[in-house]
Design an enzyme around this catalytic site. Structure first.
Site, PDB file in Angstrom:
ATOM      1  N   TYR A 116      33.101  41.556  34.109  1.00  0.00           N
ATOM      2  CA  TYR A 116      32.834  40.161  34.437  1.00  0.00           C
ATOM      3  C   TYR A 116      31.434  39.742  33.957  1.00  0.00           C
ATOM      4  CZ  TYR A 116      37.189  39.999  37.093  1.00  0.00           C
ATOM      5  OH  TYR A 116      38.508  40.032  37.456  1.00  0.00           O
ATOM      6  N   SER A 117      30.623  39.146  34.825  1.00  0.00           N
ATOM      7  CA  SER A 117      29.361  38.557  34.372  1.00  0.00           C
ATOM      8  C   SER A 117      28.283  39.567  34.011  1.00  0.00           C
ATOM      9  CB  SER A 117      28.819  37.595  35.428  1.00  0.00           C
ATOM     10  OG  SER A 117      29.573  36.406  35.442  1.00  0.00           O
ATOM     11  N   THR A 118      28.501  40.828  34.278  1.00  0.00           N
ATOM     12  CA  THR A 118      27.582  41.833  33.749  1.00  0.00           C
ATOM     13  C   THR A 118      27.534  41.726  32.225  1.00  0.00           C
ATOM     14  OG1 THR A 118      27.971  43.264  35.652  1.00  0.00           O
ATOM     15  CG2 THR A 118      27.058  44.317  33.719  1.00  0.00           C
TER      16      THR A 118
ATOM     17  N   LYS B 100      27.021  39.087  30.619  1.00  0.00           N
ATOM     18  CA  LYS B 100      25.997  38.120  30.219  1.00  0.00           C
ATOM     19  C   LYS B 100      24.726  38.784  29.725  1.00  0.00           C
ATOM     20  CE  LYS B 100      27.392  34.126  33.069  1.00  0.00           C
ATOM     21  NZ  LYS B 100      28.623  34.625  33.707  1.00  0.00           N
TER      22      LYS B 100
ATOM     23  N   TYR C 107      24.401  28.034  37.920  1.00  0.00           N
ATOM     24  CA  TYR C 107      25.004  29.154  37.200  1.00  0.00           C
ATOM     25  C   TYR C 107      26.151  28.704  36.303  1.00  0.00           C
ATOM     26  CZ  TYR C 107      26.847  33.956  36.747  1.00  0.00           C
ATOM     27  OH  TYR C 107      27.271  35.165  36.287  1.00  0.00           O
TER      28      TYR C 107
END
Length: 394
Positions: free
Chosen positions: A68-70, A72, A158
């Site tokens: 997921y957002s890791t 980014k 966010y």
């Protein structure tokens, strides 16, 4: 739940293994891995459990999982590489590189506001489908034609899914290749790190399946414990907290265990990685192998006011209003990356987390397939692992 734990810990780091085991016996892990380096050498490299909820497939040393957002943190790194090469100016308008972005009052938005969640381009104005997420050109065209949801630069909020398309399109316009291709050719390939944005079908057999939280009978929000959908807003003056669900309403995530999702490039949310792969990248980043000293300082410098509320995350997370963003990275406001306030990294929905601590010469990553609270602060699996890691350094 009991699980057979595999891998190694250096002498003195046994406490990390003990907490990793407790994640299975006490905290609900299904399958997971944790890795950490000191001075670029692995002191923790552990994995265990099941790669899917059926229990028929074991988590292996080279298992990949959606983080997921890791993701980014990997996407931001690509931008910083281009800054160091003189090909990207963080203070230049996005429209210099992506002319179509200048529509609807966005001509002056600088690149740094994309990286620091300050552009206001949190989602398109018209809802898209999960299948649309796989169509890069369609999503980017929609975002280019979208007015900001609040005055750019006036607040942080966010950019849960739009972040990857916004930063990724700037990278693509400069390099001529997709974000995932650039990441693989310039960073993860040379490092031998198992991290992909746009996972080749040849690697799908290594991918673990994501599973729902133990306490939930329904799907979990990709932002953690978000409230029910609220009406969309056009500015922060209407109803600031109503923006919390915009990213998921207007850019919905589909079946994250599907081949289509794994193969697509969604650089804010669908990186597939191993803990060892993420820790390898962060070790190189924190150790000064990937970016200049100036970039290393810049990317972990707060971009807003101290403890500035985040219009999106403040409404839907247990950590409350206060979030600090650098240029593409979460700053260590809550100690989730250990005791060093200068440590930086990124977490993802469900619980994955990775960071670098340059001052202590540490890198760390935890990945899992049992969804928890993720960036909301409800999930303590990584917190216990990080605590044990730093106790081992004393």
């Amino acid at each position: 739940m009991t699980a057979r734990i595999h891998g190694t810990c250096a002498p003195g780091f046994e406490g990390v293994r003990e907490e990793f085991e407790r994640n299975f016996t006490e905290r609900g892990d299904l399958g997971a891995a944790v890795a950490a380096t000191v001075d670029g050498q692995f002191v923790v490299d552990l994995w265990g459990g099941d790669a899917d909820k059926t229990g028929t497939r074991a988590w292996e040393r080279d298992s990949l999982v959606n983080v997921y957002s890791t993701t980014k943190g990997m996407t931001a790194l690509c931008a910083h590489l281009l800054v160091d090469r003189g090909e990207l100016d963080l203070d230049a308008p996005v429209a210099r590189y992506w002319p179509e972005f200048a529509q609807e009052g966005k001509a002056d938005i600088p690149v740094r506001w994309l990286l620091s969640h300050r552009s206001g381009v949190i989602a398109p104005r018209e809802p898209m489908t999960s299948d649309d997420l796989y169509d890069w050109e369609k999503v980017c065209a929609a975002l280019a034609a979208t007015p900001p949801w609040w005055k750019p630069g006036s607040a942080q909020g966010y950019h849960a899914l739009s972040y990857g398309y916004l930063v990724g399109e700037v990278v693509r316009r400069i390099t001529g290749v997709s974000l995932g291709t650039f990441l693989r050719s310039e960073v993860t390939g040379p490092l031998g790190a198992d991290v992909f944005v746009g996972t080749p079908r040849s690697e799908h057999g290594r991918c673990a399946n994501m599973a729902k939280p133990l306490a939930s009978d329904g799907p979990r929000s990709a932002l953690g414990s978000a409230p029910p959908p609220a009406p969309p807003v056009r500015s922060i003056d209407d109803h600031p907290m109503a923006v919390v669900t915009l990213a998921l309403q207007y850019l919905p995530v589909g079946n994250v265990n599907s081949a289509a999702y794994r193969s697509a490039e969604i650089p804010a949310a669908n990186g597939h990685a191993s803990a060892r792969g993420l820790a390898t990248v962060y070790a190189a980043l924190g150790g000064g192998e990937l970016v200049s000293p100036a970039s290393l300082e810049r990317l972990r410098t707060r971009q807003g006011e101290p403890d500035e509320p985040d219009l999106v995350l403040a409404a839907g997370t247990a950590w409350g209003e206060k979030w600090d963003w650098g240029l593409g990275y979460m700053l260590n406001l809550y100690g989730q990356a250990g005791p060093n306030p200068r440590a930086f990294g990124h977490g993802g929905a469900g619980g994955s987390y990775a960071f670098a601590d340059p001052e202590n010469r540490v890198s760390y990553a935890y990945v899992m397939n049992r969804m928890g609270g993720g960036t909301s602060g409800e999930d303590l699996r990584s917190v216990h692992l990080v605590g044990a890691l730093y106790r081992s350094l004393r």
